[in-house]
Design a protein around this motif. Structure first.
Motif, PDB file in Angstrom:
ATOM      1  N   VAL A 214       0.843  -1.203   0.000  1.00 56.65           N
ATOM      2  CA  VAL A 214       0.000   0.000   0.000  1.00 56.65           C
ATOM      3  C   VAL A 214       0.875   1.248   0.000  1.00 56.65           C
ATOM      4  O   VAL A 214       0.589   2.211  -0.721  1.00 56.65           O
ATOM      5  CB  VAL A 214      -0.986  -0.010   1.196  1.00 56.65           C
ATOM      6  N   ASN A 215       1.947   1.238   0.774  1.00 56.57           N
ATOM      7  CA  ASN A 215       2.867   2.390   0.777  1.00 56.57           C
ATOM      8  C   ASN A 215       3.485   2.617  -0.595  1.00 56.57           C
ATOM      9  O   ASN A 215       3.620   3.759  -1.048  1.00 56.57           O
ATOM     10  CB  ASN A 215       3.952   2.221   1.844  1.00 56.57           C
ATOM     11  N   LYS A 216       3.845   1.544  -1.280  1.00 58.33           N
ATOM     12  CA  LYS A 216       4.397   1.664  -2.637  1.00 58.33           C
ATOM     13  C   LYS A 216       3.347   2.236  -3.593  1.00 58.33           C
ATOM     14  O   LYS A 216       3.655   3.071  -4.433  1.00 58.33           O
ATOM     15  CB  LYS A 216       4.884   0.300  -3.146  1.00 58.33           C
ATOM     16  N   ILE A 217       2.106   1.774  -3.439  1.00 58.31           N
ATOM     17  CA  ILE A 217       1.011   2.264  -4.282  1.00 58.31           C
ATOM     18  C   ILE A 217       0.792   3.750  -4.041  1.00 58.31           C
ATOM     19  O   ILE A 217       0.675   4.533  -4.986  1.00 58.31           O
ATOM     20  CB  ILE A 217      -0.280   1.455  -4.019  1.00 58.31           C
ATOM     21  N   ILE A 218       0.762   4.146  -2.784  1.00 54.82           N
ATOM     22  CA  ILE A 218       0.558   5.560  -2.428  1.00 54.82           C
ATOM     23  C   ILE A 218       1.682   6.417  -2.989  1.00 54.82           C
ATOM     24  O   ILE A 218       1.440   7.470  -3.577  1.00 54.82           O
ATOM     25  CB  ILE A 218       0.444   5.723  -0.900  1.00 54.82           C
ATOM     26  N   GLN A 219       2.919   5.962  -2.815  1.00 55.26           N
ATOM     27  CA  GLN A 219       4.058   6.714  -3.352  1.00 55.26           C
ATOM     28  C   GLN A 219       3.980   6.836  -4.866  1.00 55.26           C
ATOM     29  O   GLN A 219       4.257   7.895  -5.429  1.00 55.26           O
ATOM     30  CB  GLN A 219       5.377   6.052  -2.940  1.00 55.26           C
ATOM     31  N   TYR A 220       3.586   5.759  -5.518  1.00 51.85           N
ATOM     32  CA  TYR A 220       3.468   5.777  -6.973  1.00 51.85           C
ATOM     33  C   TYR A 220       2.389   6.767  -7.411  1.00 51.85           C
ATOM     34  O   TYR A 220       2.601   7.576  -8.320  1.00 51.85           O
ATOM     35  CB  TYR A 220       3.156   4.372  -7.504  1.00 51.85           C
ATOM     36  N   ILE A 221       1.239   6.720  -6.760  1.00 53.44           N
ATOM     37  CA  ILE A 221       0.151   7.643  -7.095  1.00 53.44           C
ATOM     38  C   ILE A 221       0.572   9.080  -6.821  1.00 53.44           C
ATOM     39  O   ILE A 221       0.329   9.969  -7.643  1.00 53.44           O
ATOM     40  CB  ILE A 221      -1.132   7.287  -6.311  1.00 53.44           C
ATOM     41  N   ASP A 222       1.220   9.322  -5.694  1.00 53.91           N
ATOM     42  CA  ASP A 222       1.657  10.675  -5.347  1.00 53.91           C
ATOM     43  C   ASP A 222       2.631  11.251  -6.379  1.00 53.91           C
ATOM     44  O   ASP A 222       2.633  12.450  -6.634  1.00 53.91           O
ATOM     45  CB  ASP A 222       2.293  10.706  -3.957  1.00 53.91           C
ATOM     46  N   LYS A 223       3.438  10.401  -6.983  1.00 55.04           N
ATOM     47  CA  LYS A 223       4.406  10.862  -7.991  1.00 55.04           C
ATOM     48  C   LYS A 223       3.797  10.975  -9.388  1.00 55.04           C
ATOM     49  O   LYS A 223       4.261  11.754 -10.203  1.00 55.04           O
ATOM     50  CB  LYS A 223       5.589   9.888  -8.075  1.00 55.04           C
ATOM     51  N   ASN A 224       2.781  10.158  -9.665  1.00 61.19           N
ATOM     52  CA  ASN A 224       2.273  10.029 -11.034  1.00 61.19           C
ATOM     53  C   ASN A 224       0.816  10.430 -11.212  1.00 61.19           C
ATOM     54  O   ASN A 224       0.210  10.098 -12.225  1.00 61.19           O
ATOM     55  CB  ASN A 224       2.456   8.579 -11.503  1.00 61.19           C
ATOM     56  N   TYR A 225       0.245  11.144 -10.256  1.00 59.19           N
ATOM     57  CA  TYR A 225      -1.190  11.456 -10.282  1.00 59.19           C
ATOM     58  C   TYR A 225      -1.610  12.252 -11.514  1.00 59.19           C
ATOM     59  O   TYR A 225      -2.766  12.211 -11.910  1.00 59.19           O
ATOM     60  CB  TYR A 225      -1.617  12.206  -9.019  1.00 59.19           C
ATOM     61  N   LYS A 226      -0.694  12.940 -12.157  1.00 54.96           N
ATOM     62  CA  LYS A 226      -1.049  13.726 -13.341  1.00 54.96           C
ATOM     63  C   LYS A 226      -1.268  12.840 -14.572  1.00 54.96           C
ATOM     64  O   LYS A 226      -1.861  13.270 -15.547  1.00 54.96           O
ATOM     65  CB  LYS A 226       0.032  14.761 -13.646  1.00 54.96           C
TER      66      LYS A 226
ATOM     67  N   LEU B  42      -8.840  -1.545   2.383  1.00 57.12           N
ATOM     68  CA  LEU B  42      -8.650  -2.077   3.734  1.00 57.12           C
ATOM     69  C   LEU B  42      -7.720  -1.185   4.562  1.00 57.12           C
ATOM     70  O   LEU B  42      -7.906  -1.024   5.758  1.00 57.12           O
ATOM     71  CB  LEU B  42      -8.088  -3.502   3.688  1.00 57.12           C
ATOM     72  N   ASN B  43      -6.719  -0.614   3.915  1.00 56.53           N
ATOM     73  CA  ASN B  43      -5.722   0.189   4.630  1.00 56.53           C
ATOM     74  C   ASN B  43      -6.077   1.667   4.721  1.00 56.53           C
ATOM     75  O   ASN B  43      -5.722   2.324   5.691  1.00 56.53           O
ATOM     76  CB  ASN B  43      -4.343   0.022   3.985  1.00 56.53           C
ATOM     77  N   LEU B  44      -6.747   2.212   3.699  1.00 51.87           N
ATOM     78  CA  LEU B  44      -7.039   3.646   3.673  1.00 51.87           C
ATOM     79  C   LEU B  44      -8.519   3.974   3.889  1.00 51.87           C
ATOM     80  O   LEU B  44      -8.866   5.123   4.124  1.00 51.87           O
ATOM     81  CB  LEU B  44      -6.600   4.259   2.336  1.00 51.87           C
ATOM     82  N   GLY B  45      -9.373   2.973   3.742  1.00 56.33           N
ATOM     83  CA  GLY B  45     -10.804   3.207   3.873  1.00 56.33           C
ATOM     84  C   GLY B  45     -11.468   3.672   2.580  1.00 56.33           C
ATOM     85  O   GLY B  45     -12.669   3.884   2.534  1.00 56.33           O
ATOM     86  N   ILE B  46     -10.669   3.852   1.530  1.00 58.29           N
ATOM     87  CA  ILE B  46     -11.174   4.225   0.207  1.00 58.29           C
ATOM     88  C   ILE B  46     -10.401   3.428  -0.841  1.00 58.29           C
ATOM     89  O   ILE B  46      -9.273   3.008  -0.602  1.00 58.29           O
ATOM     90  CB  ILE B  46     -11.027   5.747  -0.082  1.00 58.29           C
ATOM     91  N   ASN B  47     -11.005   3.243  -2.015  1.00 52.82           N
ATOM     92  CA  ASN B  47     -10.294   2.491  -3.052  1.00 52.82           C
ATOM     93  C   ASN B  47      -9.237   3.371  -3.729  1.00 52.82           C
ATOM     94  O   ASN B  47      -9.179   4.578  -3.500  1.00 52.82           O
ATOM     95  CB  ASN B  47     -11.272   1.872  -4.060  1.00 52.82           C
ATOM     96  N   PHE B  48      -8.405   2.751  -4.539  1.00 48.05           N
ATOM     97  CA  PHE B  48      -7.292   3.488  -5.136  1.00 48.05           C
ATOM     98  C   PHE B  48      -7.774   4.632  -6.021  1.00 48.05           C
ATOM     99  O   PHE B  48      -7.169   5.701  -6.054  1.00 48.05           O
ATOM    100  CB  PHE B  48      -6.352   2.547  -5.909  1.00 48.05           C
ATOM    101  N   TYR B  49      -8.871   4.412  -6.756  1.00 41.81           N
ATOM    102  CA  TYR B  49      -9.353   5.468  -7.653  1.00 41.81           C
ATOM    103  C   TYR B  49      -9.819   6.696  -6.869  1.00 41.81           C
ATOM    104  O   TYR B  49      -9.556   7.826  -7.254  1.00 41.81           O
ATOM    105  CB  TYR B  49     -10.470   4.943  -8.561  1.00 41.81           C
ATOM    106  N   GLU B  50     -10.489   6.472  -5.755  1.00 44.69           N
ATOM    107  CA  GLU B  50     -10.925   7.590  -4.917  1.00 44.69           C
ATOM    108  C   GLU B  50      -9.714   8.323  -4.330  1.00 44.69           C
ATOM    109  O   GLU B  50      -9.684   9.544  -4.272  1.00 44.69           O
ATOM    110  CB  GLU B  50     -11.848   7.085  -3.806  1.00 44.69           C
ATOM    111  N   TYR B  51      -8.712   7.562  -3.911  1.00 48.60           N
ATOM    112  CA  TYR B  51      -7.488   8.179  -3.401  1.00 48.60           C
ATOM    113  C   TYR B  51      -6.830   9.019  -4.499  1.00 48.60           C
ATOM    114  O   TYR B  51      -6.440  10.162  -4.271  1.00 48.60           O
ATOM    115  CB  TYR B  51      -6.514   7.116  -2.876  1.00 48.60           C
TER     116      TYR B  51
END
Length: 133
Positions: A11-23, A48-57
């Motif tokens: 999940v941390n890797k996913i978050i970092q990836y989204i934070d860098k590539n959200y554009k 499960l970890n954030l309470g929202i799915n990846f697309y919402e994040y």
């Protein structure tokens, strides 16, 4: 226990990836490659970890960054929408209204009014200091 750590790391890797590539457009396939989990499982472990799915994040990150850009009154809202990862202005407006209860134009108008009010207050205080001296 090790399984939870593995999921948290993913999940941390996913978050970092989204934070860098959200554009950019981000697919479940990319997130699968980043995390090592099956793409059909990505949204589930993120939720499960954030309470929202990846697309919402992803949408929340895009909106957060776009709100900063809206403070630049010269930049077109359509350009902001496209440069912050939204497919078109309509999807940006829909997401923005859903999160903030107003359109990006209405938000920008509020920012403009606040800036004008703050500038007037600053000028008034400066005049008071200069006159009082």
């Amino acid at each position: 226990m090790a399984s939870n750590k593995k999921k948290n790391d993913a999940v941390n890797k996913i978050i970092q990836y989204i934070d860098k590539n959200y554009k950019n457009k981000i697919s479940l396939e990319e997130l699968s490659n980043v995390s090592g989990y099956n793409k059909s499982y990505i949204s589930q472990i993120v939720k499960l970890n954030l309470g929202i799915n990846f697309y919402e994040y992803l949408t929340r990150i895009r909106l957060r960054e776009a709100t900063y850009a809206l403070a630049n009154l010269e930049e077109k809202i359509s350009d902001i929408a496209l440069s912050y990862g939204f497919s078109d202005v309509k999807s940006f407006n829909t997401a923005f209204r859903g999160s903030f209860g107003k359109t990006p134009s209405e938000y920008r108008k509020q920012i403009s009014i606040k800036k004008d009010s703050q500038q007037l207050l600053t000028e008034k205080n400066t005049l008071k200091k200069n006159i009082g001296s």
